[in-house]
Structures are given as C-alpha cells and as structure tokens.
Write a protein that holds these residues in place. Structure first.
Motif, PDB file in Angstrom:
ATOM      1  N   LEU A  34       0.821  -1.201   0.000  1.00  0.00           N
ATOM      2  CA  LEU A  34       0.000   0.000   0.000  1.00  0.00           C
ATOM      3  C   LEU A  34       0.858   1.254   0.000  1.00  0.00           C
ATOM      4  N   ALA A  35       0.387   2.258  -0.721  1.00  0.00           N
ATOM      5  CA  ALA A  35       0.973   3.598  -0.659  1.00  0.00           C
ATOM      6  C   ALA A  35      -0.156   4.590  -0.448  1.00  0.00           C
ATOM      7  N   ASP A  36       0.192   5.813  -0.050  1.00  0.00           N
ATOM      8  CA  ASP A  36      -0.833   6.847   0.061  1.00  0.00           C
ATOM      9  C   ASP A  36      -0.549   7.970  -0.930  1.00  0.00           C
ATOM     10  N   ARG A  37      -1.445   8.933  -0.988  1.00  0.00           N
ATOM     11  CA  ARG A  37      -1.345  10.013  -1.971  1.00  0.00           C
ATOM     12  C   ARG A  37      -0.159  10.934  -1.700  1.00  0.00           C
ATOM     13  N   HIS A  38       0.411  10.824  -0.502  1.00  0.00           N
ATOM     14  CA  HIS A  38       1.566  11.656  -0.156  1.00  0.00           C
ATOM     15  C   HIS A  38       2.888  11.008  -0.560  1.00  0.00           C
ATOM     16  N   GLY A  39       2.833   9.763  -0.997  1.00  0.00           N
ATOM     17  CA  GLY A  39       4.047   9.061  -1.397  1.00  0.00           C
ATOM     18  C   GLY A  39       4.661   8.183  -0.333  1.00  0.00           C
ATOM     19  N   ASN A  40       3.985   8.039   0.811  1.00  0.00           N
ATOM     20  CA  ASN A  40       4.444   7.111   1.844  1.00  0.00           C
ATOM     21  C   ASN A  40       4.086   5.686   1.438  1.00  0.00           C
ATOM     22  N   VAL A  41       4.913   4.731   1.819  1.00  0.00           N
ATOM     23  CA  VAL A  41       4.706   3.336   1.407  1.00  0.00           C
ATOM     24  C   VAL A  41       4.693   2.429   2.630  1.00  0.00           C
ATOM     25  N   TYR A  42       3.643   1.633   2.760  1.00  0.00           N
ATOM     26  CA  TYR A  42       3.532   0.697   3.874  1.00  0.00           C
ATOM     27  C   TYR A  42       4.235  -0.613   3.527  1.00  0.00           C
ATOM     28  N   ILE A  43       5.158  -1.050   4.403  1.00  0.00           N
ATOM     29  CA  ILE A  43       5.876  -2.310   4.197  1.00  0.00           C
ATOM     30  C   ILE A  43       5.661  -3.285   5.353  1.00  0.00           C
ATOM     31  N   GLY A  44       5.000  -2.869   6.415  1.00  0.00           N
ATOM     32  CA  GLY A  44       4.767  -3.748   7.551  1.00  0.00           C
ATOM     33  C   GLY A  44       6.061  -4.158   8.225  1.00  0.00           C
ATOM     34  N   ARG A  45       6.254  -5.460   8.408  1.00  0.00           N
ATOM     35  CA  ARG A  45       7.419  -5.973   9.129  1.00  0.00           C
ATOM     36  C   ARG A  45       8.624  -6.210   8.229  1.00  0.00           C
ATOM     37  N   GLN A  46       8.516  -5.922   6.956  1.00  0.00           N
ATOM     38  CA  GLN A  46       9.614  -6.224   6.017  1.00  0.00           C
ATOM     39  C   GLN A  46      10.680  -5.129   6.079  1.00  0.00           C
ATOM     40  N   ARG A  47      11.495  -5.180   7.111  1.00  0.00           N
ATOM     41  CA  ARG A  47      12.451  -4.099   7.368  1.00  0.00           C
ATOM     42  C   ARG A  47      13.595  -4.056   6.349  1.00  0.00           C
ATOM     43  N   MET A  74       1.268   7.817   7.517  1.00  0.00           N
ATOM     44  CA  MET A  74       2.157   8.226   8.599  1.00  0.00           C
ATOM     45  C   MET A  74       1.385   8.631   9.849  1.00  0.00           C
ATOM     46  N   ARG A  75       0.088   8.882   9.711  1.00  0.00           N
ATOM     47  CA  ARG A  75      -0.722   9.302  10.859  1.00  0.00           C
ATOM     48  C   ARG A  75      -1.354   8.120  11.594  1.00  0.00           C
ATOM     49  N   ASP A  76      -1.131   6.933  11.094  1.00  0.00           N
ATOM     50  CA  ASP A  76      -1.700   5.741  11.706  1.00  0.00           C
ATOM     51  C   ASP A  76      -0.807   5.306  12.863  1.00  0.00           C
ATOM     52  N   GLU A  77      -1.292   5.460  14.089  1.00  0.00           N
ATOM     53  CA  GLU A  77      -0.494   5.116  15.268  1.00  0.00           C
ATOM     54  C   GLU A  77      -0.114   3.646  15.292  1.00  0.00           C
ATOM     55  N   ALA A  78      -1.025   2.783  14.860  1.00  0.00           N
ATOM     56  CA  ALA A  78      -0.775   1.345  14.913  1.00  0.00           C
ATOM     57  C   ALA A  78       0.186   0.888  13.823  1.00  0.00           C
ATOM     58  N   GLY A  79       0.055   1.438  12.632  1.00  0.00           N
ATOM     59  CA  GLY A  79       0.848   0.949  11.502  1.00  0.00           C
ATOM     60  C   GLY A  79       1.949   1.873  11.027  1.00  0.00           C
ATOM     61  N   GLY A  80       2.052   3.059  11.617  1.00  0.00           N
ATOM     62  CA  GLY A  80       3.014   4.043  11.132  1.00  0.00           C
ATOM     63  C   GLY A  80       4.458   3.582  11.176  1.00  0.00           C
ATOM     64  N   ALA A  81       4.785   2.701  12.139  1.00  0.00           N
ATOM     65  CA  ALA A  81       6.163   2.219  12.240  1.00  0.00           C
ATOM     66  C   ALA A  81       6.542   1.334  11.066  1.00  0.00           C
TER      67      ALA A  81
END
Length: 268
Positions: free
Chosen positions: A161-174, A199-206
C-alpha cells in the motif's frame, strides 16, 4: 504506469532487489525486460530467485552480487547457472550478513562497515574489495573484515500500500526500509493506493517508509505474481514449475519469455 516507472532506470544501473518472500516487483521486472534493459548490476538482498533468473536469461544483467540465486524446491535457477558456466555474467559472491551489513553502511552514509564471520572463508580470496585489518581497539591480534558500503542507484520492490503523499507501507519487512534508505532512488509497485495518510496511523506508522525515501510509485495489483506476496496471495507453484522446466534450455526460456510478455501485452 509501470513502464514509466522503470524507464527511469538507465542501462548500467546498480539495482537492489528483494528476496522472493518479501516483495518482488515482478510486474516491473517484466517492463525492464520489455524495454531491453542492459548491463544492470543486481544487488540481491540478500538472495534472489525467479526475478534475477529472468533478468539474466533476458540479457539484462552484467553483474550480480548475491549469496544465492535459487528457485527453492523447484531447483537451481537455470538461466543463472547457464550464464555462470558460459562466463557471460560477473558474480560477486557474498553472504547474507555481508550484504545486509554493507547496505546498512550505505543506509548510514558511512564508507565501510566491519563484519566478523568471514575470516577463513574462501570468499576473501575472491572479493578483493573486502579488506582484512587488525582491530585497532584490540590488545592483541584480532583480524576483522571491512566491507565497502553498498549504495545502489535504485532499489526496486513491491509493497502492499501507498498513500497520496508518497508514503509506502511495508509492515514488518524491514529489509525494504534498509534498501530504500541505502539507495539513491527507490521505485515501488503497490497493490493499492489509499487517500489516508499512512504516517498518521499510530498502529501501523512504524511499518511505513516516509515519502522522502521514495522516488516513484506505480499501482500494480498482483505485481509480485507468480511469486507469493505475504498476506495477499500464495506462490503459483504451477507457474514456477513450468518456468523451471522451460528455462532449462535457451529455446525453452525464449519461448516462455515471449509468451509471458505477449500475454501481458494482450491483457493491458
């Protein structure tokens, strides 16, 4: 579009790619082959399989830096093995810890990093860019290996997943974060794009790579297929078995590749 994304990768680039179980950008790989990319230096983080084998078979790769290229239970990567026997690619043999450490040096912006565990291995006879020094902080003899930082021109991977701001969610795949921060530019294909600010998601932002490290994003549902993508789809075992059989010969690989490219073009 994916074609526009990979068009930014010039021939001769150093390209970091993810291992099969993490997030392989197979749809983008198809576009690299279709474009006729040449002289790539692949950095496998830390191993590769189908992606590297296809790129090698298609003539896109000049150098590969890896600790393994394998199709796992489907056997040896046939195009890699053939190129190795023919001497048509240069192989920079490494270990998983060595590749991770060198990328971490690139991530931190330092020129090299020390690593234990390589002393006494055959690798040191072949990797002339790895240097053995005496630990300057030890009282007696204490050799340690220095590895030059890996700073790829590009990192390329698939993410959920990505958002309109260009941030990309990778979860645990460090590993993907390390790749993105070590590389000069990072290109990502994603399953979907959300209007929410990740980036505003407290649970998933990391588990989010900030947009500052991302150069380009293309939406590609199923973009890792036929490989598995954890949490989304399983490995297509039939497709991988068919590839492993076809790619045993030059003609078989060419036939497989032509069908792979033509099928995708017709679907587009």
């Amino acid at each position: 579009m994916i074609a526009d994304l990979v068009a930014t990768i010039p021939d001769g680039s150093t390209l970091a790619i993810a291992q099969d179980a993490v997030g392989v950008a197979m749809a983008a790989t198809r576009e690299l082959v279709r474009r006729g990319a040449r002289d790539l230096h692949l950095v496998c983080v830390p191993i590769s399989g189908l992606q590297a084998d296809v790129l090698i078979g298609a003539g896109c790769v000049a150098t590969i830096e890896t600790s393994a290229v394998t199709l796992g239970e489907f056997g040896t990567a046939p195009r890699f093995a053939a190129a190795l026997k023919r001497g048509t690619i240069r192989v920079k043999d490494a270990t998983c810890p060595a590749i991770h450490a060198a990328l971490q040096a690139g991530q931190k912006g330092i020129p090299f990093i020390p690593l234990r565990g390589l002393i006494g291995s055959d690798l040191l006879r072949h990797r002339h860019d790895w240097k053995v020094i005496d630990n300057p902080f030890a009282d007696g003899d204490d050799p340690i290996v220095l590895l030059p930082a890996i700073r790829p021109d590009f990192a390329l991977f698939h993410a959920p997943l990505a958002d309109r701001h260009g941030n990309v969610y990778i979860g645990r795949q460090r590993d993907l974060l390390t790749m993105a921060q070590a590389a000069q530019r990072t290109l990502v294909t994603v399953e979907a794009v959300t209007d929410d600010d990740l980036m505003r998601d407290e649970a998933g932002g990391a588990g989010v790579i900030p947009a500052i490290y991302i150069t380009g994003i293309a939406v590609a549902p199923g973009g890792a297929r036929p490989l598995k993508f954890p949490g989304h789809y399983a490995l297509d075992e039939g497709a991988l078995a068919n590839y492993a059989a076809a790619a045993q010969s030059d003609a078989g690989f060419r036939s497989w590749l032509d069908a792979w490219l033509a099928m995708e073009l017709q679907a587009a």
